[in-house]
Design a protein around this motif. Structure first.
Motif, short mmCIF file in Angstrom:
data_model
loop_
_atom_site.label_atom_id
_atom_site.label_comp_id
_atom_site.label_asym_id
_atom_site.label_seq_id
_atom_site.Cartn_x
_atom_site.Cartn_y
_atom_site.Cartn_z
N ARG A 185 -29.79 16.95 112.51
CA ARG A 185 -31.02 16.18 111.98
C ARG A 185 -32.03 16.66 112.73
NH1 ARG A 185 -27.68 11.72 112.08
NH2 ARG A 185 -28.35 10.88 113.92
N ALA A 186 -32.07 17.03 113.93
CA ALA A 186 -33.21 17.68 114.48
C ALA A 186 -33.58 19.14 114.25
CB ALA A 186 -33.06 17.67 115.92
N LEU A 187 -32.50 19.74 113.73
CA LEU A 187 -32.79 21.23 113.31
C LEU A 187 -32.74 21.28 111.89
CD1 LEU A 187 -30.13 22.85 115.71
CD2 LEU A 187 -32.57 22.73 115.98
N ARG A 188 -32.83 20.43 111.18
CA ARG A 188 -32.69 20.41 109.44
C ARG A 188 -33.74 21.39 108.77
NH1 ARG A 188 -32.90 14.18 108.12
NH2 ARG A 188 -35.10 13.67 108.56
N THR A 189 -35.02 21.38 109.37
CA THR A 189 -35.92 21.99 108.87
C THR A 189 -36.52 23.06 109.56
OG1 THR A 189 -37.89 20.31 109.53
CG2 THR A 189 -36.78 20.09 107.44
N ASP A 190 -35.91 23.20 110.83
CA ASP A 190 -36.28 24.55 111.76
C ASP A 190 -35.08 24.86 112.74
OD1 ASP A 190 -37.18 26.50 113.21
OD2 ASP A 190 -39.09 25.09 114.04
N ALA A 191 -34.21 25.58 112.06
CA ALA A 191 -32.89 25.92 112.88
C ALA A 191 -33.32 26.80 114.09
CB ALA A 191 -32.16 26.73 112.07
N ARG A 192 -34.67 27.18 114.47
CA ARG A 192 -34.92 28.05 115.69
C ARG A 192 -35.47 26.91 116.69
NH1 ARG A 192 -33.99 32.99 115.47
NH2 ARG A 192 -35.64 33.21 117.30
N ARG A 193 -35.73 25.78 116.47
CA ARG A 193 -36.06 24.89 117.30
C ARG A 193 -35.39 25.25 118.93
NH1 ARG A 193 -36.96 18.71 115.93
NH2 ARG A 193 -38.45 18.80 117.37
N THR A 194 -36.44 24.99 119.90
CA THR A 194 -35.70 25.36 121.17
C THR A 194 -34.96 24.19 121.59
OG1 THR A 194 -37.72 24.49 122.36
CG2 THR A 194 -37.62 26.82 121.75
N ALA A 195 -34.10 24.28 122.65
CA ALA A 195 -33.29 23.15 123.10
C ALA A 195 -34.37 22.03 123.82
CB ALA A 195 -32.38 23.73 124.19
N ALA A 196 -35.41 22.76 124.40
CA ALA A 196 -36.41 21.85 124.99
C ALA A 196 -37.03 20.89 123.91
CB ALA A 196 -37.43 22.67 125.88
N GLU A 197 -37.30 21.48 122.80
CA GLU A 197 -37.95 20.45 121.82
C GLU A 197 -36.90 19.59 121.21
OE1 GLU A 197 -40.98 23.78 119.51
OE2 GLU A 197 -39.00 24.08 119.18
N VAL A 198 -35.78 19.97 121.13
CA VAL A 198 -34.81 19.19 120.75
C VAL A 198 -34.39 17.97 121.55
CG1 VAL A 198 -32.23 18.65 119.83
CG2 VAL A 198 -33.83 20.63 118.97
N GLN A 199 -34.33 18.51 122.91
CA GLN A 199 -34.21 17.19 124.16
C GLN A 199 -35.27 16.28 123.90
OE1 GLN A 199 -36.14 17.11 127.08
NE2 GLN A 199 -34.96 15.59 127.79
N VAL A 200 -36.45 16.57 123.89
CA VAL A 200 -37.48 15.68 123.60
C VAL A 200 -37.29 14.60 122.67
CG1 VAL A 200 -40.03 15.33 123.14
CG2 VAL A 200 -39.46 17.20 124.70
N GLU A 201 -36.69 15.19 121.54
CA GLU A 201 -36.54 14.29 120.23
C GLU A 201 -35.32 13.47 120.45
OE1 GLU A 201 -35.55 14.95 115.71
OE2 GLU A 201 -37.27 16.10 116.41
N THR A 202 -34.25 13.91 121.22
CA THR A 202 -32.92 13.21 121.21
C THR A 202 -33.02 12.19 122.64
OG1 THR A 202 -31.92 15.14 122.36
CG2 THR A 202 -31.59 15.12 119.92
N GLY A 203 -33.68 12.79 123.69
CA GLY A 203 -33.66 12.07 124.75
C GLY A 203 -32.48 12.16 125.81
N ARG A 204 -31.51 13.24 125.45
CA ARG A 204 -30.53 13.74 126.09
C ARG A 204 -30.91 14.82 127.05
NH1 ARG A 204 -26.11 15.27 122.87
NH2 ARG A 204 -27.30 15.58 121.14
N SER A 205 -30.09 15.33 128.10
CA SER A 205 -30.63 16.40 128.73
C SER A 205 -30.36 17.60 128.14
CB SER A 205 -29.53 16.32 130.25
OG SER A 205 -28.15 16.85 129.67
N ILE A 206 -31.27 18.44 128.75
CA ILE A 206 -31.37 19.68 127.92
C ILE A 206 -30.14 20.67 128.20
CG2 ILE A 206 -32.14 20.95 129.80
CD1 ILE A 206 -34.27 22.44 127.97
N ALA A 207 -29.42 20.47 129.12
CA ALA A 207 -27.98 20.98 129.34
C ALA A 207 -27.29 20.70 128.26
CB ALA A 207 -27.42 20.85 130.85
N VAL A 208 -27.11 19.47 127.95
CA VAL A 208 -26.20 18.93 127.02
C VAL A 208 -26.57 19.16 125.52
CG1 VAL A 208 -25.43 16.60 125.92
CG2 VAL A 208 -25.45 16.77 128.12
N VAL A 209 -27.88 19.24 125.29
CA VAL A 209 -28.37 19.66 124.17
C VAL A 209 -28.23 21.24 123.57
CG1 VAL A 209 -30.77 20.05 122.46
CG2 VAL A 209 -30.44 18.00 123.92
N ALA A 210 -28.35 22.07 124.63
CA ALA A 210 -28.11 23.32 124.72
C ALA A 210 -26.76 23.49 124.39
CB ALA A 210 -28.46 24.09 125.94
#
Length: 341
Positions: A185-210
């Motif tokens: 869902r976080a990447l659905r319109t931009d598959a190149r979003r960084t792990a840091a951007e996705v981390q802000v949206e999901t609230g999980r740690s950046i290591a887990v998101v990556a």
């Protein structure tokens, strides 16, 4: 409509991202022998000018085996009301493609639901009931041989394609998890979003998101699609060929169509014809050449019908302007089997 003068580098970048949507610009710089900052600037321009876009989605393939159904639905409109109908259809998530076309129908749409019963109900209650629609006809997809997510631009050489394939994690059987759906869902319109951007949206740690992004990238049930404004970039038309193919010729015909770069979609369908093929064309003369090649190679094939597609109004949830540039995205949440044409 003003034709956008894309050059070879624009097409190479798009093709590269079709193969590996999250390749770093530094890695791609080595493959293309172009400075990374130039590649980044070109991609940013394609996005900002609405000439390219991305989609990440769950293909729904395992669900399909358990009963998910896709169908192509012809739509006839009251004269002068087609534009209103398009706007109404485009906002419905189960309808992932809306196409203007020729002949006795005004539009055809592709829809996905969990079952035959739900497809029938959806067409009756949510499509046929739209003001301005006077008739529909449904063709169920019995088997999809290939679709738009596997289509490639053919702008790179074999060595470059191989290099990009080697950079991407190989596809593997990754178990579906709710955390992965969150990543999609976080990447659905931009598959190149960084792990840091996705981390802000999901609230999980950046290591887990990556880690989860890497898992999703290698999952064989996830599709990563890079698309572009085809009319602005040289493809002035599309067409659907409806073929009657003998069962004994079917495999060979589909194999030939797979190698035809104009072919983006091919499926067994119900109706008077048994095989539907969607083609992207630089001009209508290409259609004559393709038909001649098919009938020359397979004399027993009957071309039952041909539909010209002058405009694609919605593709894989993305609503497009008349010139095929990107307008907005309607989430595909809830679809059981998403096909990109």
């Amino acid at each position: 409509m003003i034709l956008f003068m894309a050059d070879a580098l624009d097409f190479q970048i798009i093709h590269a991202l079709q193969i590996h949507p999250r390749v770093s610009w530094a890695q791609l710089s080595k493959v293309l022998a172009v400075d990374a900052s130039t590649i980044s600037r070109r991609w940013s321009t394609l996005i900002s000018e609405r000439r390219a876009w991305m989609t990440c989605y769950d293909s729904g393939a395992p669900k399909t085996r358990n009963g998910g159904v896709s169908a192509l639905v012809e739509v006839r409109c009251v004269s002068g009301r087609r534009s209103e109908v398009i706007e109404e259809l485009a906002d419905k998530p189960p309808i992932f493609s809306v196409n203007c076309t020729s002949g006795s129908r005004d539009l055809f749409v592709l829809i996905s639901t969990p079952s035959l019963v739900e497809t029938d109900r959806y067409v009756d209650e949510h499509i046929a009931s739209i003001p301005g629609i006077i008739a529909t006809q449904t063709h169920y997809l019995r088997k999809v041989f290939f679709e738009g997510s596997s289509w490639r631009l053919q702008a790179l050489g074999p060595a470059q394609v191989k290099a990009l394939e080697n950079l991407r994690p190989p596809a593997k059987n990754v178990e579906r998890k709710s955390s992965y759906q969150e990543i999609i869902r976080a990447l659905r319109t931009d598959a190149r979003r960084t792990a840091a951007e996705v981390q802000v949206e999901t609230g999980r740690s950046i290591a887990v998101v990556a880690r989860d992004i890497d898992a999703v990238l290698s999952a064989d049930w996830v599709r990563w699609q890079v698309d572009f404004a085809q009319q602005l970039m040289g493809w002035s038309a599309a067409a659907v060929l409806w073929l009657n193919v003998n069962r004994t010729d079917q495999d060979r015909v589909v194999d030939s169509l797979t190698r035809l770069n104009q072919a983006r979609f091919c499926a067994l369908v119900t109706g008077q014809a048994n095989l539907a093929v969607l083609l992207w064309l630089h001009d209508l003369e290409e259609l004559d050449n393709i038909e001649h090649r098919i009938t020359s190679a397979y004399p027993h094939i009957e071309i039952h019908d041909r539909w010209i597609v002058p405009r694609i109004a919605k593709r894989l949830g993305h609503i497009l302007d008349v010139d095929s540039s990107h307008r907005r995205f309607v989430p595909l949440d809830g679809n059981e089997n998403v096909l990109e044409v």
